[in-house]
Design a protein around this motif. Sequence first.
Motif, PDB file in Angstrom:
ATOM      1  N   ALA A  99       0.826  -1.214   0.000  1.00  0.00           N
ATOM      2  CA  ALA A  99       0.000   0.000   0.000  1.00  0.00           C
ATOM      3  C   ALA A  99       0.856   1.257   0.000  1.00  0.00           C
ATOM      4  O   ALA A  99       0.575   2.220  -0.726  1.00  0.00           O
ATOM      5  CB  ALA A  99      -0.936   0.004   1.206  1.00  0.00           C
ATOM      6  N   ASN A 158      -6.995   3.239  -4.629  1.00  0.00           N
ATOM      7  CA  ASN A 158      -5.887   2.375  -4.226  1.00  0.00           C
ATOM      8  C   ASN A 158      -6.367   1.276  -3.277  1.00  0.00           C
ATOM      9  O   ASN A 158      -5.938   0.127  -3.385  1.00  0.00           O
ATOM     10  CB  ASN A 158      -4.776   3.191  -3.569  1.00  0.00           C
ATOM     11  CG  ASN A 158      -4.027   4.067  -4.546  1.00  0.00           C
ATOM     12  OD1 ASN A 158      -4.296   4.060  -5.742  1.00  0.00           O
ATOM     13  ND2 ASN A 158      -3.092   4.842  -4.045  1.00  0.00           N
ATOM     14  N   THR A 159      -7.249   1.621  -2.360  1.00  0.00           N
ATOM     15  CA  THR A 159      -7.783   0.636  -1.429  1.00  0.00           C
ATOM     16  C   THR A 159      -8.543  -0.461  -2.166  1.00  0.00           C
ATOM     17  O   THR A 159      -8.351  -1.650  -1.889  1.00  0.00           O
ATOM     18  CB  THR A 159      -8.716   1.317  -0.404  1.00  0.00           C
ATOM     19  OG1 THR A 159      -8.003   2.362   0.251  1.00  0.00           O
ATOM     20  CG2 THR A 159      -9.217   0.331   0.631  1.00  0.00           C
ATOM     21  N   LEU A 198      -6.033  -2.709  -4.031  1.00  0.00           N
ATOM     22  CA  LEU A 198      -5.270  -3.578  -3.132  1.00  0.00           C
ATOM     23  C   LEU A 198      -6.127  -4.701  -2.550  1.00  0.00           C
ATOM     24  O   LEU A 198      -5.672  -5.845  -2.444  1.00  0.00           O
ATOM     25  CB  LEU A 198      -4.623  -2.749  -2.022  1.00  0.00           C
ATOM     26  CG  LEU A 198      -3.515  -1.820  -2.506  1.00  0.00           C
ATOM     27  CD1 LEU A 198      -3.140  -0.832  -1.419  1.00  0.00           C
ATOM     28  CD2 LEU A 198      -2.303  -2.609  -2.965  1.00  0.00           C
ATOM     29  N   ALA A 202      -3.459  -3.155   4.030  1.00  0.00           N
ATOM     30  CA  ALA A 202      -3.603  -2.144   2.983  1.00  0.00           C
ATOM     31  C   ALA A 202      -4.170  -0.840   3.551  1.00  0.00           C
ATOM     32  O   ALA A 202      -3.669   0.248   3.256  1.00  0.00           O
ATOM     33  CB  ALA A 202      -4.494  -2.663   1.860  1.00  0.00           C
ATOM     34  N   ILE A 251      -2.268   2.831   3.653  1.00  0.00           N
ATOM     35  CA  ILE A 251      -2.849   4.020   3.028  1.00  0.00           C
ATOM     36  C   ILE A 251      -3.107   5.098   4.069  1.00  0.00           C
ATOM     37  O   ILE A 251      -2.821   6.280   3.851  1.00  0.00           O
ATOM     38  CB  ILE A 251      -4.121   3.654   2.249  1.00  0.00           C
ATOM     39  CG1 ILE A 251      -3.729   2.835   1.024  1.00  0.00           C
ATOM     40  CG2 ILE A 251      -4.906   4.894   1.843  1.00  0.00           C
ATOM     41  CD1 ILE A 251      -4.878   2.236   0.271  1.00  0.00           C
TER      42      ILE A 251
END
Length: 131
Positions: A52, A76-77, A80, A112, A116
């Motif tokens: 992450a 992004n979350t 992932l 993750a 982040i």
Amino acid sequence: MLTRIKPYWPAILWAIFVLVICSVPMGGIGSSHLFFPGFDKLTHCGLFFVLAVLYCYGSIRKFKTREVRIEIAMKNTIVLISYGALIEMLQMYVFTWRSGEAADLFADTVGACMGIFGVLVTSNALNHESI
């Protein structure tokens, strides 16, 4: 195409490493006295934490900014967590010597989200630092 993924090379290499680590047969390592119960979950969490951070670093470099915007962090979350789910599906159906578990996916998700969140807090602190 190559210029679009160039900032993500560290994350891509780490993702390949995670895939390799999650696909090798572990044998009797889980029952060894050197490891405590839950060590596997801690490993999943740590691997996805690093992934992450590297993925967010790639996003920062790609968008030439000093912080990750919230919509990029959410994207992004999702990416992932989807990668973690893919690995668990591969462990369940392809790498039959491994077992895909919902608890592993939960550990991936926690790692993750921690990574982040850490990037968001750190970049916010650095951008609002008063001298």
